[in-house]
Design an enzyme around this catalytic site. Structure first.
Site, PDB file in Angstrom:
ATOM      1  N   THR A   1       0.846  -1.196   0.000  1.00  0.00           N
ATOM      2  CA  THR A   1       0.000   0.000   0.000  1.00  0.00           C
ATOM      3  C   THR A   1       0.880   1.245   0.000  1.00  0.00           C
ATOM      4  OG1 THR A   1      -0.212  -0.151   2.405  1.00  0.00           O
ATOM      5  CG2 THR A   1      -1.966  -1.169   1.083  1.00  0.00           C
TER       6      THR A   1
ATOM      7  N   VAL B   1       0.905   4.489   2.560  1.00  0.00           N
ATOM      8  CA  VAL B   1       1.452   5.067   3.782  1.00  0.00           C
ATOM      9  C   VAL B   1       2.268   4.022   4.543  1.00  0.00           C
ATOM     10  CG1 VAL B   1       0.870   6.138   6.004  1.00  0.00           C
ATOM     11  CG2 VAL B   1      -0.422   6.752   3.952  1.00  0.00           C
ATOM     12  N   CYS B   2       1.818   2.780   4.527  1.00  0.00           N
ATOM     13  CA  CYS B   2       2.436   1.701   5.314  1.00  0.00           C
ATOM     14  C   CYS B   2       3.944   1.564   5.091  1.00  0.00           C
ATOM     15  CB  CYS B   2       1.737   0.379   5.055  1.00  0.00           C
ATOM     16  SG  CYS B   2      -0.029   0.415   5.420  1.00  0.00           S
ATOM     17  N   PRO B   3       4.432   1.528   3.840  1.00  0.00           N
ATOM     18  CA  PRO B   3       5.879   1.355   3.684  1.00  0.00           C
ATOM     19  C   PRO B   3       6.682   2.529   4.250  1.00  0.00           C
ATOM     20  CG  PRO B   3       4.826   1.630   1.545  1.00  0.00           C
ATOM     21  CD  PRO B   3       3.735   1.510   2.550  1.00  0.00           C
TER      22      PRO B   3
ATOM     23  N   LEU C   1       6.859   1.740   8.058  1.00  0.00           N
ATOM     24  CA  LEU C   1       7.728   0.617   8.370  1.00  0.00           C
ATOM     25  C   LEU C   1       9.188   0.965   8.124  1.00  0.00           C
ATOM     26  CD1 LEU C   1       4.950  -0.724   8.580  1.00  0.00           C
ATOM     27  CD2 LEU C   1       5.947  -2.735   7.525  1.00  0.00           C
TER      28      LEU C   1
END
Length: 187
Positions: free
Chosen positions: A44, A46-48, A51
């Site tokens: 997706t 925003v997620c990377p 992380l």
């Protein structure tokens, strides 16, 4: 209803960590500090970025005696595929937990039933397996690993020095407060 001091329920989930599939259970988090970092889904937007931000600060979390567990409702196979295909995710050294049965996302109350995904929830767990700090963001709002690290260190200080509290923006080494009748109305 608050989740503060809620004990994490029993769980055993698969994950992807340092090129291998692993199993992580409640017994693995007891006796040390942990951060559970829920996010909606692999591959997706925003997620990377979140992380990757955690990875950039991972050394400091480890030095603070804390393990990070990123968690989504994807499978451990999906985590491996994301790791193999994303430059950002390929750098991750902390365990990426799979929660396709939603045991964790339901226990931490971040499961979005109609979407089958987890909200963006950050949880600090003490060595007794209890939630001592948490924050849940809307899906489009990314989080800051440095602020999460600051909160972890404050939680650790309060855990160790139960008669003192950490004021806003407290950093290790800064002045703390010792609650007393004398402080009422003085701050």
């Amino acid at each position: 209803m608050s989740l503060i001091n809620k004990e994490v329920g029993e769980f055993s989930v698969e994950g992807f960590h340092k090129g291998d599939f692993v199993e992580v259970s409640k017994k693995d988090i007891l006796g040390k500090w942990s951060v559970f970092f829920f996010y909606p889904a692999d591959f997706t937007f925003v997620c990377p970025t979140e992380l990757e931000d955690l990875q950039k600060n991972y050394k400091e979390f480890k030095e603070a005696g804390c393990e990070i567990y990123s968690v989504s409702t994807d499978t451990h196979f999906t985590h491996k595929a994301w790791h193999d295909h994303s430059e950002r995710i390929s750098k991750i050294e902390y365990p990426m937990l799979a929660d396709p049965t939603h045991v964790l996302s339901r226990d931490f109350e971040v499961y979005i039933e109609e979407n089958g995904l987890a909200e963006r929830g950050s949880f600090i767990i003490n060595p007794d397996g209890k939630i001592v700090s948490y924050e849940v963001n809307a899906g489009g709002v990314g989080r800051n690993a440095e602020e999460l690290l600051r909160k972890l260190r404050a939680c650790q200080f309060v855990h160790e020095h139960g008669d003192q509290v950490c004021p806003a923006k407290w950093q290790p080494g800064a002045e703390t407060l010792k609650p007393s009748l004398d402080l009422v109305g003085q701050l």
